[in-house]
Design a protein around this motif. Structure first.
Motif, short mmCIF file in Angstrom:
data_model
loop_
_atom_site.label_atom_id
_atom_site.label_comp_id
_atom_site.label_asym_id
_atom_site.label_seq_id
_atom_site.Cartn_x
_atom_site.Cartn_y
_atom_site.Cartn_z
N VAL A 126 0.83 -1.24 0.00
CA VAL A 126 -0.01 -0.02 0.06
C VAL A 126 1.07 1.31 0.04
CG1 VAL A 126 -1.81 1.40 1.39
CG2 VAL A 126 -1.82 -1.16 1.23
N ARG A 127 1.94 1.24 0.84
CA ARG A 127 2.71 2.60 0.90
C ARG A 127 3.40 2.73 -0.42
NH1 ARG A 127 4.26 4.29 5.78
NH2 ARG A 127 3.50 3.16 7.73
N ASP A 128 3.88 1.62 -1.07
CA ASP A 128 4.47 1.89 -2.22
C ASP A 128 3.83 2.38 -3.45
OD1 ASP A 128 6.88 0.69 -1.11
OD2 ASP A 128 6.49 -1.35 -2.16
N ARG A 129 2.50 2.37 -3.37
CA ARG A 129 1.50 2.92 -4.40
C ARG A 129 1.15 4.46 -4.09
NH1 ARG A 129 -1.43 -2.23 -3.47
NH2 ARG A 129 -2.93 -1.11 -2.04
N LEU A 130 1.78 4.72 -2.94
CA LEU A 130 1.59 6.29 -2.74
C LEU A 130 2.72 7.11 -2.95
CD1 LEU A 130 -0.48 5.42 0.86
CD2 LEU A 130 -1.48 6.11 -1.56
N GLY A 131 2.41 8.39 -2.99
CA GLY A 131 3.44 9.22 -3.10
C GLY A 131 3.89 9.44 -1.59
N PRO A 132 5.02 10.41 -1.55
CA PRO A 132 5.49 10.73 0.06
C PRO A 132 4.69 11.50 0.96
CG PRO A 132 6.40 12.11 -1.65
CD PRO A 132 5.70 10.99 -2.51
N ASP A 133 4.53 11.24 2.20
CA ASP A 133 3.61 11.73 3.08
C ASP A 133 4.35 12.91 3.83
OD1 ASP A 133 2.04 12.09 5.35
OD2 ASP A 133 1.42 10.07 5.58
N PRO A 134 3.77 13.95 3.94
CA PRO A 134 4.59 15.10 4.66
C PRO A 134 4.57 14.84 6.31
CG PRO A 134 3.07 16.13 2.93
CD PRO A 134 2.60 14.51 3.32
N LEU A 135 3.86 13.85 6.71
CA LEU A 135 3.85 13.53 8.24
C LEU A 135 4.84 12.43 8.32
CD1 LEU A 135 0.17 14.04 9.03
CD2 LEU A 135 2.14 15.45 9.86
N ASP A 136 5.37 11.72 7.23
CA ASP A 136 6.35 10.76 7.40
C ASP A 136 7.62 11.38 7.63
OD1 ASP A 136 7.98 8.63 7.42
OD2 ASP A 136 7.33 7.80 5.59
N PRO A 137 8.53 11.51 8.77
CA PRO A 137 9.82 12.05 8.98
C PRO A 137 10.94 11.51 7.79
CG PRO A 137 9.36 10.59 10.67
CD PRO A 137 8.00 10.79 9.97
N ASP A 138 10.68 10.10 7.15
CA ASP A 138 11.42 9.56 6.48
C ASP A 138 11.05 9.74 4.96
OD1 ASP A 138 13.13 8.59 8.51
OD2 ASP A 138 11.60 6.98 8.88
N ALA A 139 10.01 10.61 4.80
CA ALA A 139 9.52 10.89 3.30
C ALA A 139 10.50 11.25 2.70
CB ALA A 139 8.30 11.77 3.58
N GLU A 140 10.44 11.10 1.12
CA GLU A 140 11.49 11.66 0.13
C GLU A 140 10.60 12.48 -0.70
OE1 GLU A 140 12.83 8.13 -1.59
OE2 GLU A 140 14.31 7.66 0.27
N GLY A 167 -1.91 12.04 1.60
CA GLY A 167 -2.44 12.59 2.71
C GLY A 167 -2.93 13.98 2.37
N VAL A 168 -2.61 14.80 1.42
CA VAL A 168 -3.17 15.99 1.06
C VAL A 168 -4.51 15.90 0.36
CG1 VAL A 168 -2.88 18.23 -0.18
CG2 VAL A 168 -0.93 16.86 0.83
N ASP A 201 7.71 22.07 2.88
CA ASP A 201 7.91 22.57 4.18
C ASP A 201 6.57 23.06 5.00
OD1 ASP A 201 10.75 21.63 3.98
OD2 ASP A 201 11.08 23.72 3.62
N ASP A 202 5.73 23.73 4.24
CA ASP A 202 4.46 24.18 4.86
C ASP A 202 3.51 23.29 5.09
OD1 ASP A 202 3.51 26.42 5.83
OD2 ASP A 202 2.34 27.14 4.00
N LEU A 203 3.44 22.51 4.16
CA LEU A 203 2.55 21.10 4.38
C LEU A 203 3.05 20.18 5.73
CD1 LEU A 203 1.94 19.89 0.85
CD2 LEU A 203 -0.05 20.79 2.35
N VAL A 204 4.18 19.98 5.52
CA VAL A 204 4.85 19.63 6.85
C VAL A 204 4.38 20.11 8.08
CG1 VAL A 204 6.90 18.68 8.27
CG2 VAL A 204 6.71 18.31 5.98
N ALA A 205 4.63 21.27 8.30
CA ALA A 205 4.23 22.12 9.58
C ALA A 205 2.93 22.29 9.54
CB ALA A 205 4.98 23.71 9.59
N LEU A 206 1.87 22.52 8.89
CA LEU A 206 0.50 22.74 8.81
C LEU A 206 -0.37 21.27 9.32
CD1 LEU A 206 -0.19 25.12 5.78
CD2 LEU A 206 -0.39 25.60 8.29
#
Length: 278
Positions: A126-140, A167-168, A201-206
């Motif tokens: 499931v994770r591999d089908r998704l793009g990076p998640d701003p709430l994942d500290p290891d996201a790329e 997640g957006v 960066d704004d998405l990560v914070a918000l």
């Protein structure tokens, strides 16, 4: 549809409620037949990616939940020695801590798009089908920007594509583009890397604020005039989301709305100059 911060908040809460002990899992509605496989097992932890929630159990099993448009969890704190309240309505899944003294939490899941038991290995699929998640500290985020920078699709659509950015949803899409003065109709290929980095960066914070507060908050203090949101006084105030026809908080122009790839887009034509709705 709940956005990514909601699922991450649920993952943190459910880990707090249930991790480290056995849980009771049932399906009062009867539509989650696989619940018997995890009933009575130890609940290891919960995680989220994008709009997907996972309950991880001993023995390499996980429950995969996607809330969809209508899904939500009710939470009950049951006093010591008492039974949880009887399920009301169509409860797809009920999870409850097997109390060892003291009160116990129970959660009821209603109306999800998906609720299924999967092997732990399938969580990675499931994770591999998704793009990076701003709430994942290891996201790329580079994975997302590589696709956005090559695309002729409008950035307002790209930010909503879960295969590009996980997640957006509609609220964060509208609000973050406003906060950075980006025309939502602008092709992704016309954005430079500095703009894309600032949006990330704004998405990560918000979104982390959303996890902590349990609600979306995007307005800077100097732009919050204390008005009542369109959907009720208990809802967060926004810059443009669902404020079509109202004055922009910053410039006073009229906030616009228009369909973009079957979702309603909101923007300010003055603060986000460029191509207008086509």
């Amino acid at each position: 549809m709940p956005e990514g911060h909601t699922l991450h908040r649920l993952a943190r809460l459910h880990t707090e409620y249930f991790a480290g002990g056995p849980v009771r899992v049932s399906s009062p509605q009867g539509r989650f037949a696989d619940h018997v496989v995890v009933d009575g097992r130890y609940f290891d932890h919960a995680t989220a990616v994008g709009k997907h929630l996972f309950h991880h159990y001993e023995g390499g099993l996980a429950v995969h939940v996607h809330l969809g448009l209508y899904g939500f969890f009710d939470t009950h704190l049951v006093p010591e020695g008492q039974d949880p309240p009887a399920p009301v309505g169509q409860v797809r899944m009920r999870v409850g801590a097997i109390a060892d003294g003291g009160p116990a939490h129970w959660v009821d899941l209603r109306g999800p798009t998906r609720c299924e038991v999967i092997a732990e290995a399938e969580v990675g699929d499931v994770r591999d089908r998704l793009g990076p998640d701003p709430l994942d500290p290891d996201a790329e985020p580079e994975r997302a920007w590589a696709r956005i920078s090559r695309s002729a699709r409008p950035v307002g659509a790209l930010l909503m594509d879960q295969k590009i950015l996980a997640g957006v949803g509609n609220v964060y899409r509208a609000e973050v583009l406003f906060r950075h003065g980006i025309d939502p109709f602008r092709p992704g290929s016309e954005l430079d890397r500095a703009q894309l980095d600032a949006v990330w960066d704004d998405l990560v914070a918000l979104m982390e604020i959303g996890v902590q507060a349990g609600a979306i908050h995007t307005i800077r203090p100097e732009h919050d005039h204390g008005d009542v949101p369109r959907r009720g006084a208990d809802r967060p105030r926004n810059y443009v989301y669902q404020r079509d026809g109202w004055e922009c908080r910053v410039c006073g122009d009229e906030v616009r709305q228009q369909a973009m790839e079957a979702r309603t887009l909101y923007w300010c034509p003055t603060c986000q100059p460029g191509l207008r709705g086509r």
